[in-house]
Design a protein around this motif. Sequence first.
Motif, mmCIF file in Angstrom:
data_model
loop_
_atom_site.group_PDB
_atom_site.id
_atom_site.type_symbol
_atom_site.label_atom_id
_atom_site.label_comp_id
_atom_site.label_asym_id
_atom_site.label_seq_id
_atom_site.Cartn_x
_atom_site.Cartn_y
_atom_site.Cartn_z
ATOM 1 N N ASP B 433 15.507 47.227 -57.985
ATOM 2 C CA ASP B 433 16.460 46.262 -57.350
ATOM 3 C C ASP B 433 16.026 44.962 -58.191
ATOM 4 O O ASP B 433 16.860 43.979 -58.135
ATOM 5 N N LEU B 434 14.713 44.590 -58.281
ATOM 6 C CA LEU B 434 14.253 43.479 -58.971
ATOM 7 C C LEU B 434 13.211 43.763 -60.088
ATOM 8 O O LEU B 434 12.223 44.797 -59.804
ATOM 9 N N VAL B 435 13.623 43.242 -61.219
ATOM 10 C CA VAL B 435 12.720 43.618 -62.266
ATOM 11 C C VAL B 435 11.778 42.173 -62.813
ATOM 12 O O VAL B 435 12.674 41.147 -63.043
ATOM 13 N N ILE B 436 10.685 42.329 -62.744
ATOM 14 C CA ILE B 436 9.575 41.165 -62.918
ATOM 15 C C ILE B 436 8.748 41.681 -64.254
ATOM 16 O O ILE B 436 8.188 42.716 -64.482
ATOM 17 N N VAL B 437 9.253 41.036 -65.598
ATOM 18 C CA VAL B 437 8.494 41.270 -66.746
ATOM 19 C C VAL B 437 7.785 39.883 -67.160
ATOM 20 O O VAL B 437 8.299 38.901 -67.413
ATOM 21 N N GLY B 438 6.516 40.163 -67.454
ATOM 22 C CA GLY B 438 5.601 38.997 -67.910
ATOM 23 C C GLY B 438 4.279 39.079 -67.407
ATOM 24 O O GLY B 438 3.981 40.243 -67.730
ATOM 25 N N SER B 439 3.670 38.226 -67.424
ATOM 26 C CA SER B 439 2.169 38.294 -66.789
ATOM 27 C C SER B 439 1.802 38.764 -65.431
ATOM 28 O O SER B 439 2.665 38.021 -64.540
ATOM 29 N N HIS B 440 1.095 39.551 -65.221
ATOM 30 C CA HIS B 440 0.941 40.086 -63.737
ATOM 31 C C HIS B 440 -0.426 39.308 -62.916
ATOM 32 O O HIS B 440 -1.100 38.599 -63.740
ATOM 33 N N CYS B 441 -0.066 39.286 -61.634
ATOM 34 C CA CYS B 441 -1.068 38.463 -60.876
ATOM 35 C C CYS B 441 -1.133 39.142 -59.598
ATOM 36 O O CYS B 441 -0.113 39.672 -58.980
ATOM 37 N N LEU B 466 4.256 35.596 -72.610
ATOM 38 C CA LEU B 466 5.217 35.588 -74.018
ATOM 39 C C LEU B 466 6.443 36.555 -74.045
ATOM 40 O O LEU B 466 7.486 36.400 -74.384
ATOM 41 N N GLY B 467 5.830 37.937 -73.947
ATOM 42 C CA GLY B 467 6.605 39.206 -73.724
ATOM 43 C C GLY B 467 7.808 38.906 -72.663
ATOM 44 O O GLY B 467 8.909 39.232 -72.849
ATOM 45 N N HIS B 483 2.267 31.862 -67.556
ATOM 46 C CA HIS B 483 1.180 30.623 -67.348
ATOM 47 C C HIS B 483 0.954 30.260 -68.828
ATOM 48 O O HIS B 483 -0.370 30.647 -69.356
ATOM 49 N N LEU B 484 1.681 29.333 -69.278
ATOM 50 C CA LEU B 484 1.873 29.112 -70.794
ATOM 51 C C LEU B 484 1.387 27.650 -70.696
ATOM 52 O O LEU B 484 2.112 26.974 -70.120
ATOM 53 N N PHE B 485 0.401 27.212 -71.432
ATOM 54 C CA PHE B 485 -0.347 25.834 -71.586
ATOM 55 C C PHE B 485 0.419 25.307 -72.792
ATOM 56 O O PHE B 485 0.116 25.743 -74.024
ATOM 57 N N ASP B 486 1.193 24.103 -72.695
ATOM 58 C CA ASP B 486 1.589 23.310 -73.802
ATOM 59 C C ASP B 486 0.604 22.185 -74.322
ATOM 60 O O ASP B 486 0.557 21.496 -73.533
ATOM 61 N N ASP B 487 0.136 22.568 -75.344
ATOM 62 C CA ASP B 487 -1.096 21.725 -76.045
ATOM 63 C C ASP B 487 -0.557 20.187 -76.013
ATOM 64 O O ASP B 487 -1.555 19.384 -75.743
ATOM 65 N N LYS B 488 0.552 20.164 -76.588
ATOM 66 C CA LYS B 488 0.959 18.785 -76.881
ATOM 67 C C LYS B 488 1.291 17.943 -75.566
ATOM 68 O O LYS B 488 0.781 16.870 -75.460
ATOM 69 N N SER B 489 2.124 18.536 -74.659
ATOM 70 C CA SER B 489 2.415 17.809 -73.675
ATOM 71 C C SER B 489 1.148 18.022 -72.344
ATOM 72 O O SER B 489 1.286 17.469 -71.326
ATOM 73 N N GLU B 490 0.381 18.796 -72.551
ATOM 74 C CA GLU B 490 -0.685 19.092 -71.757
ATOM 75 C C GLU B 490 -0.042 19.526 -70.458
ATOM 76 O O GLU B 490 -0.388 19.382 -69.391
ATOM 77 N N THR B 491 1.019 20.454 -70.651
ATOM 78 C CA THR B 491 1.671 20.815 -69.257
ATOM 79 C C THR B 491 1.916 22.336 -69.315
ATOM 80 O O THR B 491 1.855 22.863 -70.413
ATOM 81 N N ASN B 493 4.195 25.561 -68.649
ATOM 82 C CA ASN B 493 5.653 26.566 -68.598
ATOM 83 C C ASN B 493 6.787 25.747 -68.840
ATOM 84 O O ASN B 493 7.485 26.300 -69.511
ATOM 85 N N THR B 494 7.034 24.490 -68.223
ATOM 86 C CA THR B 494 8.263 23.805 -68.598
ATOM 87 C C THR B 494 8.879 23.830 -69.849
ATOM 88 O O THR B 494 9.783 24.054 -70.193
ATOM 89 N N PRO B 495 7.833 23.319 -70.662
ATOM 90 C CA PRO B 495 8.045 23.028 -72.139
ATOM 91 C C PRO B 495 8.717 24.481 -72.933
ATOM 92 O O PRO B 495 9.215 24.316 -73.868
ATOM 93 N N PHE B 496 8.443 25.523 -72.326
ATOM 94 C CA PHE B 496 8.589 26.843 -72.998
ATOM 95 C C PHE B 496 10.080 27.553 -72.587
ATOM 96 O O PHE B 496 10.547 28.466 -73.036
#
Lengths: 649, 649
Positions: B433-441, B466-467, B483-491, B493-496
């Motif tokens: 019913d629900l598919v979650i693909v990415g990093s697990h926690c 990324l996958g 949980h992706l860190f954008d080096d440029k904006s220092e933030t 997830n949102t930039p991705f």
Amino acid sequence: MGSDMSMTPQLQLEQEQFLKILTREDALARFEAALFPRALPRETRKLADALGAALAEDITAPVDVPPFDRSNVDGFAVRSADLAAAGEGAPVRLALNGETVHCGIAPALQVAAGTATPIATGGPLPRGADAVVMVEHTQPAGSEAIDVRRAASPGQFVSYAGSDIARGEALLRAGTIIGSREIGMLAACGLAEVTVARKPRVAVISTGDELIQPGQPLPPAAIYDTNGAIVAAAIDENGGEAIFLGAIPDDEAKLESAMREALTDADMLVLSGGTSKGAGDLSHLIIGRLGKPGIIAHGVALKPGKPLCLAVCDSKPVVILPGFPTSAMFTFHDMIVPVLRKMAGLPSRSDAKVSATVPVRIASELGRTEFVMVSLVDGKDGLIAYPSGKGSGAITSFAQADGFLRIDALADQMPAGTATEVTLFTPHVRVPDLVIVGSHCTGLDLVTAPLAHDGLTVRSIAVGSLGGLAAARRGECDLAPIHLFDDKSETYNTPFLVEGLELVPGWRRMQGIVFRKGDKRFEGLSAKQAVAKALIDPTCIMVNRNQGAGTRILIDRLLGGARPEGYWNQPRSHNAVAAAVAQHRADWGMSIAPVADASGLGFIPLAEEHYDFALVSARKQRPAVQAFLDALGSGESRAALERAGFRPA
Amino acid sequence: MGSDMSMTPQLQLEQEQFLKILTREDALARFEAALFPRALPRETRKLADALGAALAEDITAPVDVPPFDRSNVDGFAVRSADLAAAGEGAPVRLALNGETVHCGIAPALQVAAGTATPIATGGPLPRGADAVVMVEHTQPAGSEAIDVRRAASPGQFVSYAGSDIARGEALLRAGTIIGSREIGMLAACGLAEVTVARKPRVAVISTGDELIQPGQPLPPAAIYDTNGAIVAAAIDENGGEAIFLGAIPDDEAKLESAMREALTDADMLVLSGGTSKGAGDLSHLIIGRLGKPGIIAHGVALKPGKPLCLAVCDSKPVVILPGFPTSAMFTFHDMIVPVLRKMAGLPSRSDAKVSATVPVRIASELGRTEFVMVSLVDGKDGLIAYPSGKGSGAITSFAQADGFLRIDALADQMPAGTATEVTLFTPHVRVPDLVIVGSHCTGLDLVTAPLAHDGLTVRSIAVGSLGGLAAARRGECDLAPIHLFDDKSETYNTPFLVEGLELVPGWRRMQGIVFRKGDKRFEGLSAKQAVAKALIDPTCIMVNRNQGAGTRILIDRLLGGARPEGYWNQPRSHNAVAAAVAQHRADWGMSIAPVADASGLGFIPLAEEHYDFALVSARKQRPAVQAFLDALGSGESRAALERAGFRPA
């Protein structure tokens, strides 16, 4: 029991209850509302005993799997940076450290720069190493060093700790059914036991004075208890633990005591029999005294299954199934299995469905949702769903069906040719390799036996000679066994063939008069003499055959227009004729020699009947048809037919 | 265990054998040819214990069912001819005979012309009667007669003897699997026991010094024996009776004695572990001494499963499964189950197949038929088959897959987007019913728990941030945890995010330095101090993270270009980092607070990581997604996350 009974207050009460008939959906909803939600009893089981059970709680992985960084190959634990410059022409020499890492042994030495440690598949990576090179990609350089001619990427041939299962992750959720795969996951985490939903204990009682348990001899007028065994097995198949308490006679005190005792231990009670309007049907009168709220539904607008009674007594379900086997099983699967599975913590059964066409008109009763058991065969344009003609009183209606179709409560029929949906009893439909539709004969079983043993599935649907011919004309079967006598030409079968059908000769069955051995009225007479004698004896009763049967034509010729006692008793099979005579329902009739023999009856031979096959020419080349034709012509089949009293053509 | 071993004659023999690799089809054909045909041992079982067994012989119906002409309703047994003229305006009066036919009681009186006998449902029709009229269609006329206002056709409401099952007909064929329906047919004929194929007894031995049975504490470098439990369970699932003999260490004398003892009693022996080229792998050397013909195939061109060894010793199959769990289970199902089911008299398993598309390129080894375990999820244009990335060393590769796809021996890859066929492990595919693909926690498990308990199936496929983003862009999942860190904006997830995706805030995970408690080098320091100290200590080894991980960016910043010892040890998860430090493979690394806690490690907090969700906007309105969003925002989830060491956003 009779009209005399309809005067009693008990029966009036019952009839009132019957009037308050619920729809199927309504009855099930009320039943479930009275039972759920409820806590499922749980128990701890060893892993090896947990197969098929439903997990009672979420399981979180208590460890990492693998528990350490593990080598996936036989080779050497290395530091990838040491091999950055390695290549075919540029081997890198690494000194071997003084230990070999076997499985199960923790390494003691660090892999320092320029060194390597031999490691086996499954061995834990030593401190300092970050990759493994395969033994095949190395050359020994003396006994204390190796040469490596390939670079290694970090992590090469390493499975990191927790990469399979990470400590703390949700391993399995409550409600998961434990199969071998789940057992593997639990074992990998070191869990030796699990808490699962305990199987609901379901007591099963058959009711009825006439019931005899299988294995016992069958007295006259008694029948074997079928429902007890089949309900118990269906409970086991659906996650319950059946406790069969036998058949209890129609005695109110005994039955009440048995029901009370059953409910002290069991989580659920299923009775079968005892829901018709007869005087012996006491179960539902007793239910009212067993606990609250009592009867939830008595009478459901469902066919088969109308007399189904659903009750809840002190939060335990109590069910009275209809007495007829197919009614009992159908209602059990449709109305009880959902509740049982829920009580067992199992998901609802996912029924597979297929599309099929009905070849004949099916009559239905207005106002009741009707479920018709069907057998599936391959037709020209997809699956054909043959309705079982035997009715809900027959166990085979249910047991030999592939599934069922549904006729809406508002319809009074399903016309021939209707495309409909069939719900399967098993996840896959296996369309039979050979389909035989027509008149059945025990000789046919002898011919098809080798096919069955070679793994071919043979389906024989008994609809009589004329029904078989019609199916063959529609291309719904491979073969139609027929024994039709043409009065005009005085020949069998051939005159009835139409284009597209060809005759395959079968065997001859000797027809004749059957009577009870020792009946002085018939001993030593010819068939004509025997009938003449019967016609002048007013105490002598005959048993006839159904209109359309070849045997009926013979009988009518013998009778020459007479209509003696028993003429209107017109069963549809040789076996029924023999049973009527053996059981003194009649004194004579016409059957065939093998059936007379099996029933221990006297037999006066009269004329051979031709049991042949109308073969659908378009299907002749199918492997199963060829296998049948081979079997039919084989010496083994001919010998078996002769031993059984038939004469191969 | 390393190159030194390749010099021994034993290992050379093995390597020669490995070269004689057979195709999968060839190996199976030779194995079956050495085993079949064979007589199946049989045993007699009570009906109630026969569920699921295969009938060992044909069963012919010994009686007619019903055994007599039976009334199907409560009413009156009549002669139809008496009622020929009956109608609404023309009642026919019948005198009641002086008995009532109950179930189980043979009638004593004949139904003569003008009379009727009260009869209950199931009662045997008296002599003279040829039909039954329902009690509802009659009126009492005093106490000794009834009026009937309807004509009755001959045979009305009568089931004739043998109309359900005819004595002498083939009831069930040898090889039929006994389900509840078959039990019903056997019971109806009065059969209380049946002869069935006895379950093959299959001895299971695990081999390996490193194996610990579940339930025991796990010493360093040891692992739990997974294959023993899963193989035993799979044997039980496929008609065998598993006898698990435990794990035998790699000791030739002990192992040979255990194998010989197993074969004296069992019909088959399955070993797991012991087929790699390591020194501990003795099983197949022993097989040659156990009986003829011995090894049939050692090495099959099959992936996973190449080291499979098939043998027959004095007509008993002996199998050595590969040691890796997924290899073991896949080869067991592919190569051993067919043989086991045949020995149990069961039909071959009918595998269901579905069509699906692969979302990513799958590399494959030339020359080996490769089977790839896949998880199925719903895509825009049908099913998507996600390959398990964990490899054959992982139990979850097999256990969490829905099925597998096949890559031909002649192909070196399956390109992304290929439409292929997936063979299912269970008859039905239940798309989650629900598919979650990415990093697990582990925090994610807390949030999805209420969904799982409400019966929604949640599939979480761990492919990294990324996958997950890629899968979300392709519309293959509902949510991608990132949980992706954008080096440029220092933030985070949102930039991705790209068009079609929206951010759902999740929770914060405190990242920091982990070290073993009591390690004086780190106690009481800040993260910067700790790293500075580690960099000047040559005995101090770090553990890094994989390129692309947000944590890796933090580590690289802290290191400021330094490449200390252990830098190339780059596992992919917080758990693996903690395990490396706990097990002295490294002295420090970066992980998250809950993992440090669970591993009993010291923790120096550094910076919060943002674990959020990229939600596929087009899927937002799906009920399971709404249920997830509700759960995520609920007080219960927030409290559970906080208890586990996370900080809800």
